[in-house]
Design a protein around this motif. Structure first.
Motif, PDB file in Angstrom:
ATOM      1  N   MET A   1      68.598  23.971  56.518  1.00 27.33           N
ATOM      2  CA  MET A   1      69.323  23.330  57.661  1.00 27.33           C
ATOM      3  C   MET A   1      70.079  24.658  58.275  1.00 27.33           C
ATOM      4  N   MET A   2      70.523  24.690  59.611  1.00 26.65           N
ATOM      5  CA  MET A   2      71.361  25.504  60.210  1.00 26.65           C
ATOM      6  C   MET A   2      72.643  24.946  59.935  1.00 26.65           C
ATOM      7  N   ASN A   3      73.478  25.991  59.775  1.00 23.69           N
ATOM      8  CA  ASN A   3      74.987  25.519  59.512  1.00 23.69           C
ATOM      9  C   ASN A   3      75.647  25.709  61.043  1.00 23.69           C
ATOM     10  N   THR A   4      75.576  24.743  61.956  1.00 22.37           N
ATOM     11  CA  THR A   4      76.225  24.863  63.157  1.00 22.37           C
ATOM     12  C   THR A   4      76.856  23.543  63.710  1.00 22.37           C
ATOM     13  N   ASN A   5      77.923  24.050  64.645  1.00 19.23           N
ATOM     14  CA  ASN A   5      78.522  22.853  65.337  1.00 19.23           C
ATOM     15  C   ASN A   5      77.664  22.160  66.380  1.00 19.23           C
ATOM     16  N   TYR A   6      76.969  22.911  66.908  1.00 14.40           N
ATOM     17  CA  TYR A   6      76.193  22.714  68.279  1.00 14.40           C
ATOM     18  C   TYR A   6      74.814  21.820  67.841  1.00 14.40           C
ATOM     19  N   TYR A   7      74.184  22.248  66.708  1.00 13.07           N
ATOM     20  CA  TYR A   7      72.910  21.865  66.586  1.00 13.07           C
ATOM     21  C   TYR A   7      72.919  20.811  65.437  1.00 13.07           C
ATOM     22  N   LYS A   8      72.385  19.759  65.618  1.00 16.35           N
ATOM     23  CA  LYS A   8      72.022  18.916  64.435  1.00 16.35           C
ATOM     24  C   LYS A   8      70.602  18.380  64.386  1.00 16.35           C
TER      25      LYS A   8
END
Length: 48
Positions: A1-8
């Motif tokens: 998984m990506m570690n981002t605040n914008y994409y879930k």
């Protein structure tokens, strides 16, 4: 998984929004999956 605040991812989104019931989730899932696939395709395009 990506570690981002914008994409879930869909599973993360559902975990963060317990107010979404099963019927709503079934209606939302195909659209969200297509968005995930488009985002992945765009990232791959940028890497090429």
């Amino acid at each position: 998984m990506m570690n981002t605040n914008y994409y879930k991812a869909w599973e993360e989104y559902m975990a963060l929004h317990p107010e979404i019931d099963e019927k709503e989730a079934q209606l939302m899932a195909p659209k969200m999956q297509s968005y995930e696939e488009m985002l992945f395709g765009f990232v791959m395009f940028l890497c090429a």
